[in-house]
Design a protein around this motif. Sequence first.
Motif, short mmCIF file in Angstrom:
data_model
loop_
_atom_site.label_atom_id
_atom_site.label_comp_id
_atom_site.label_asym_id
_atom_site.label_seq_id
_atom_site.Cartn_x
_atom_site.Cartn_y
_atom_site.Cartn_z
N THR A 1 -12.69 30.34 99.67
CA THR A 1 -12.07 29.07 100.04
C THR A 1 -10.60 29.05 99.62
OG1 THR A 1 -14.16 27.88 99.90
CG2 THR A 1 -12.16 26.57 99.67
N VAL A 2 -10.33 29.44 98.39
CA VAL A 2 -8.94 29.46 97.90
C VAL A 2 -8.09 30.45 98.70
CG1 VAL A 2 -7.50 30.08 95.90
CG2 VAL A 2 -9.53 28.66 95.58
N ALA A 3 -8.64 31.63 99.00
CA ALA A 3 -7.89 32.64 99.76
C ALA A 3 -7.54 32.14 101.16
CB ALA A 3 -8.71 33.94 99.85
N ILE A 4 -8.49 31.48 101.84
CA ILE A 4 -8.24 30.96 103.18
C ILE A 4 -7.14 29.91 103.13
CG2 ILE A 4 -9.21 29.52 105.03
CD1 ILE A 4 -11.86 31.09 104.58
N ARG A 5 -7.27 28.96 102.24
CA ARG A 5 -6.28 27.89 102.15
C ARG A 5 -4.91 28.42 101.75
NH1 ARG A 5 -10.06 22.98 99.74
NH2 ARG A 5 -10.87 22.36 101.79
N ASP A 6 -4.87 29.38 100.85
CA ASP A 6 -3.61 29.98 100.42
C ASP A 6 -2.93 30.73 101.57
OD1 ASP A 6 -1.66 30.78 98.33
OD2 ASP A 6 -2.48 32.78 98.72
N GLU A 7 -3.71 31.49 102.33
CA GLU A 7 -3.14 32.27 103.44
C GLU A 7 -2.67 31.35 104.57
OE1 GLU A 7 -1.94 36.07 104.86
OE2 GLU A 7 -2.59 35.35 102.90
N ILE A 8 -3.39 30.28 104.82
CA ILE A 8 -2.97 29.29 105.82
C ILE A 8 -1.61 28.72 105.42
CG2 ILE A 8 -3.43 26.96 106.70
CD1 ILE A 8 -6.44 27.77 106.72
N LYS A 9 -1.47 28.38 104.16
CA LYS A 9 -0.21 27.83 103.67
C LYS A 9 0.91 28.87 103.73
CE LYS A 9 1.81 25.33 99.82
NZ LYS A 9 1.59 24.74 98.51
N THR A 10 0.63 30.08 103.29
CA THR A 10 1.62 31.17 103.30
C THR A 10 2.14 31.43 104.70
OG1 THR A 10 0.63 32.21 101.36
CG2 THR A 10 1.97 33.63 102.78
N LEU A 11 1.26 31.38 105.70
CA LEU A 11 1.65 31.66 107.09
C LEU A 11 2.18 30.43 107.82
CD1 LEU A 11 -1.29 34.02 108.11
CD2 LEU A 11 1.03 34.66 107.42
N GLY A 12 2.24 29.30 107.14
CA GLY A 12 2.77 28.08 107.75
C GLY A 12 1.88 27.50 108.85
N LEU A 13 0.57 27.65 108.69
CA LEU A 13 -0.38 27.18 109.70
C LEU A 13 -0.96 25.81 109.38
CD1 LEU A 13 -2.31 30.54 110.28
CD2 LEU A 13 -0.46 29.58 111.67
N ASP A 14 -0.51 25.19 108.29
CA ASP A 14 -1.06 23.90 107.86
C ASP A 14 -1.07 22.83 108.93
OD1 ASP A 14 -1.84 24.43 105.25
OD2 ASP A 14 0.18 24.09 104.46
N GLU A 15 -0.06 22.79 109.75
CA GLU A 15 0.06 21.73 110.76
C GLU A 15 -0.97 21.86 111.88
OE1 GLU A 15 3.97 21.07 112.31
OE2 GLU A 15 4.89 21.51 110.37
N HIS A 16 -1.59 23.04 112.01
CA HIS A 16 -2.49 23.28 113.14
C HIS A 16 -3.91 23.70 112.74
CE1 HIS A 16 0.87 22.78 115.79
NE2 HIS A 16 1.55 23.64 115.07
N VAL A 17 -4.14 23.92 111.44
CA VAL A 17 -5.46 24.36 110.99
C VAL A 17 -5.94 23.42 109.88
CG1 VAL A 17 -6.80 26.22 109.95
CG2 VAL A 17 -4.92 26.76 111.53
N HIS A 18 -7.13 22.84 110.10
CA HIS A 18 -7.75 21.98 109.08
C HIS A 18 -8.92 22.74 108.47
CE1 HIS A 18 -8.89 18.34 107.04
NE2 HIS A 18 -10.12 18.46 107.49
N THR A 19 -9.10 22.62 107.17
CA THR A 19 -10.22 23.27 106.50
C THR A 19 -11.13 22.23 105.86
OG1 THR A 19 -9.02 23.52 104.41
CG2 THR A 19 -8.86 25.34 105.98
N SER A 20 -12.41 22.56 105.83
CA SER A 20 -13.40 21.70 105.18
C SER A 20 -14.40 22.56 104.42
CB SER A 20 -14.20 20.88 106.20
OG SER A 20 -13.38 20.02 106.93
N ARG A 21 -14.68 22.15 103.19
CA ARG A 21 -15.77 22.77 102.44
C ARG A 21 -17.06 22.13 102.95
NH1 ARG A 21 -14.48 24.62 96.90
NH2 ARG A 21 -12.23 24.46 96.61
N THR A 22 -18.08 22.94 103.11
CA THR A 22 -19.37 22.40 103.53
C THR A 22 -20.42 22.75 102.49
OG1 THR A 22 -20.09 24.40 104.71
CG2 THR A 22 -18.78 22.79 105.96
#
Length: 132
Positions: free
Chosen positions: A30-51
């Motif tokens: 979970t941390v790796a996915i969220r960190d990589e999304i942020k690093t690549l600047g994808l925050d505006e287009h990718v939402h994450t949810s823990r299930t």
Amino acid sequence: MTTWNLEGMKKHVLMCNGSSCMRKGGEEVTVAIRDEIKTLGLDEHVHTSRTRCNGRCKDACVVVVYPEGAWYEGMTPDKARLMVQSHLRDNVPLQDSLVYQFEEGQLARTSHTEAIKGIQKNKDEKKESVKL
């Protein structure tokens, strides 16, 4: 609690944080996915949810990407980062970890997977399939 405005989201990543996945590194994935999304600047287009449990415990750690309906198995932090780069940024699913994906409007197992098929949800063979 936070209430996100989800307008403009192109992808939704569901990261299993059920007990089997957590025992196999779900928090780190979970941390790796969220960190990589942020690093690549994808925050505006990718939402994450823990299930909680996604029902594929033998495939732990499980990550699901929509709208494609791509179900990934055996995710590690390194694989999770690759999945973000390949699938979320470049729109190319990470084939070696892909168990299911939508084909012709329904989930289908990928041909290369060795993951167990699992328990059939529709045990009554005579039931008609429902059109959605």
